[in-house]
Design a protein around this motif. Structure first.
Motif, short mmCIF file in Angstrom:
data_model
loop_
_atom_site.label_atom_id
_atom_site.label_comp_id
_atom_site.label_asym_id
_atom_site.label_seq_id
_atom_site.Cartn_x
_atom_site.Cartn_y
_atom_site.Cartn_z
N ILE A 6 10.83 -63.88 -1.73
CA ILE A 6 9.66 -64.18 -0.89
C ILE A 6 8.40 -63.68 -1.60
CG2 ILE A 6 8.52 -63.70 1.31
CD1 ILE A 6 10.97 -65.52 1.54
N ARG A 7 7.40 -64.54 -1.64
CA ARG A 7 6.14 -64.18 -2.29
C ARG A 7 4.93 -64.41 -1.37
NH1 ARG A 7 9.37 -62.06 -4.80
NH2 ARG A 7 9.67 -62.00 -7.06
N GLN A 8 5.19 -64.79 -0.12
CA GLN A 8 4.09 -64.96 0.83
C GLN A 8 4.52 -64.45 2.19
OE1 GLN A 8 3.04 -69.13 0.71
NE2 GLN A 8 5.12 -69.82 1.13
N PHE A 9 3.63 -63.70 2.81
CA PHE A 9 3.95 -63.00 4.05
C PHE A 9 2.90 -63.29 5.12
CE2 PHE A 9 6.06 -60.67 0.75
CZ PHE A 9 7.24 -60.23 1.31
N LEU A 10 3.38 -63.43 6.35
CA LEU A 10 2.52 -63.57 7.53
C LEU A 10 2.87 -62.42 8.46
CD1 LEU A 10 0.43 -65.26 9.08
CD2 LEU A 10 2.32 -66.65 9.96
N ASP A 11 1.94 -61.48 8.61
CA ASP A 11 2.17 -60.26 9.39
C ASP A 11 1.37 -60.37 10.69
OD1 ASP A 11 2.60 -57.74 10.38
OD2 ASP A 11 1.53 -56.68 8.79
N ILE A 12 2.06 -60.73 11.77
CA ILE A 12 1.40 -60.97 13.05
C ILE A 12 1.41 -59.70 13.89
CG2 ILE A 12 1.44 -62.33 15.17
CD1 ILE A 12 2.47 -64.65 13.58
N GLY A 13 0.21 -59.26 14.26
CA GLY A 13 0.08 -57.98 14.95
C GLY A 13 0.10 -56.84 13.96
N SER A 14 -0.67 -57.01 12.88
CA SER A 14 -0.62 -56.06 11.76
C SER A 14 -1.17 -54.69 12.11
CB SER A 14 -1.36 -56.64 10.56
OG SER A 14 -2.66 -57.09 10.93
N GLY A 15 -2.07 -54.62 13.10
CA GLY A 15 -2.57 -53.33 13.55
C GLY A 15 -3.63 -52.74 12.63
N ILE A 16 -4.00 -51.51 12.94
CA ILE A 16 -4.99 -50.79 12.15
C ILE A 16 -4.35 -50.35 10.84
CG2 ILE A 16 -6.46 -48.72 12.07
CD1 ILE A 16 -6.61 -48.98 15.17
N PRO A 17 -4.98 -50.62 9.69
CA PRO A 17 -4.36 -50.27 8.41
C PRO A 17 -4.01 -48.78 8.34
CG PRO A 17 -6.28 -51.66 8.08
CD PRO A 17 -6.27 -51.29 9.53
N THR A 18 -2.83 -48.52 7.81
CA THR A 18 -2.36 -47.15 7.62
C THR A 18 -1.63 -47.10 6.29
OG1 THR A 18 -1.02 -45.39 8.61
CG2 THR A 18 -0.28 -47.66 9.00
N LEU A 50 6.44 -57.22 14.10
CA LEU A 50 6.88 -55.84 14.24
C LEU A 50 6.10 -55.13 15.34
CD1 LEU A 50 7.21 -54.96 10.45
CD2 LEU A 50 8.88 -56.04 11.99
N MET A 51 6.85 -54.57 16.29
CA MET A 51 6.28 -53.82 17.42
C MET A 51 5.27 -54.67 18.19
SD MET A 51 7.89 -50.95 17.20
CE MET A 51 7.02 -49.69 18.13
N MET A 52 5.58 -55.97 18.37
CA MET A 52 4.64 -56.87 19.02
C MET A 52 5.20 -57.55 20.25
SD MET A 52 1.70 -56.75 17.77
CE MET A 52 1.02 -58.19 18.59
N LEU A 53 6.43 -58.05 20.17
CA LEU A 53 6.93 -58.92 21.23
C LEU A 53 7.20 -58.18 22.53
CD1 LEU A 53 9.19 -61.13 18.98
CD2 LEU A 53 7.08 -61.82 20.12
N HIS A 54 7.33 -56.86 22.49
CA HIS A 54 7.50 -56.12 23.75
C HIS A 54 6.19 -56.02 24.54
CE1 HIS A 54 7.38 -52.81 20.52
NE2 HIS A 54 6.16 -52.86 21.02
#
Length: 271
Positions: free
Chosen positions: A72-84, A158-162
């Motif tokens: 995998i070379r492309q990512f879609l991060d839904i609900g990425s949140g505040i950068p940490t 990640l940590m979104m659907l709930h």
């Protein structure tokens, strides 16, 4: 905190945000007193809340590294949140610099800080959108610039659907996202569960409901979370407490078994 010039004018600083509360539990600095107050109440009910946040965040890095090893070379991060620490583009591009990442979040603070973080990175961007409106994400020019939906994609939920109640039909929503992915794509999901958790998670759910936060938690069973993957094929070890998903060392888990099972995590592939 030195000044608050980083706060977008549209942000209501009097109501807690779960994105900012999560940021605080992870040790971040982009949160307000109301978020820290909510976090303190959460920790009274669930003393290991910081460990839950840490363990779930560690899952992200392992997941991204795994997907990169699978091509995998492309990512879609839904609900990425505040950068940490260990953001998706940092993890992916450290393994394969050509990786491209589109972050998505509706929180204006998360978006503002992501824009600052990515200003010199032409292989990553942030889109302000709500996960409940897939078209506003999938068809955005920013998304289409970096993601070719004819090639495999790594989709992170990640940590979104709930945060979606049953009446919002997260299963149908996920079907829309799964349909948009080509063969060979991967889907990663983490989700809070009430399975084997005693009363702690339910009490935290009630606390959030009473807090004036716009975010409301819906914990789900193993079977319910499993169905969010549709007919994608789960990779080993399947849907498990996220600490048990291919841990690489002690830092990936907690000493408390319940903490390791508070959030389910899994990765599945579209055949």
């Amino acid at each position: 905190m030195a000044g608050q010039n980083w706060i977008p004018r549209s942000v209501d600083v009097s109501a807690p945000s779960m994105a900012r509360t999560y940021d605080y539990l992870l040790g971040g600095a982009h949160n307000f007193a109301v978020d820290r107050e909510l976090a303190a109440h959460v920790e009274q009910i669930m003393p290991d809340a910081r460990s839950v946040a840490r363990v779930s965040r560690a899952f992200l890095a392992r997941t991204v590294r795994f997907m990169v090893t699978q091509g995998i070379r492309q990512f879609l991060d839904i609900g990425s949140g505040i950068p940490t620490v260990a953001n998706v583009h940092e993890v992916a591009q450290s393994v394969a610099p050509e990786c491209r990442v589109v972050y998505v979040d509706k929180d204006p603070i998360a978006v503002a800080h992501s824009e600052l973080m990515l200003v010199d990175n032409d292989r990553a961007t942030i889109v302000q959108a709500d996960m409940r409106d897939p078209d506003s994400i999938l068809d955005r020019p920013e998304t289409r610039r970096l993601i070719d939906f004819e090639q495999p994609v790594g989709l992170l939920m990640l940590m979104m659907l709930h945060w979606l109640p049953d009446e919002a039909d997260p299963w149908q929503l996920m079907a829309r996202y799964r349909d948009a992915l080509p063969s060979g794509s991967y889907l990663a999901i983490t989700h809070v569960t009430a399975d084997n958790q005693g009363h702690g998670v339910a009490e935290v759910t009630d606390l959030i409901m009473e807090s004036r936060s716009a975010d409301q938690l819906t914990e789900r069973s193993h079977e319910q979370v499993l169905t969010l993957f549709g007919d994608f094929e789960l990779v080993e070890p399947g849907l498990v407490g996220c600490a048990a998903w291919r841990p690489t060392g002690p830092a990936d888990m907690s000493d408390t078994p319940e903490t390791n099972r508070t959030v389910y995590g899994g990765v599945a592939r579209k055949s």
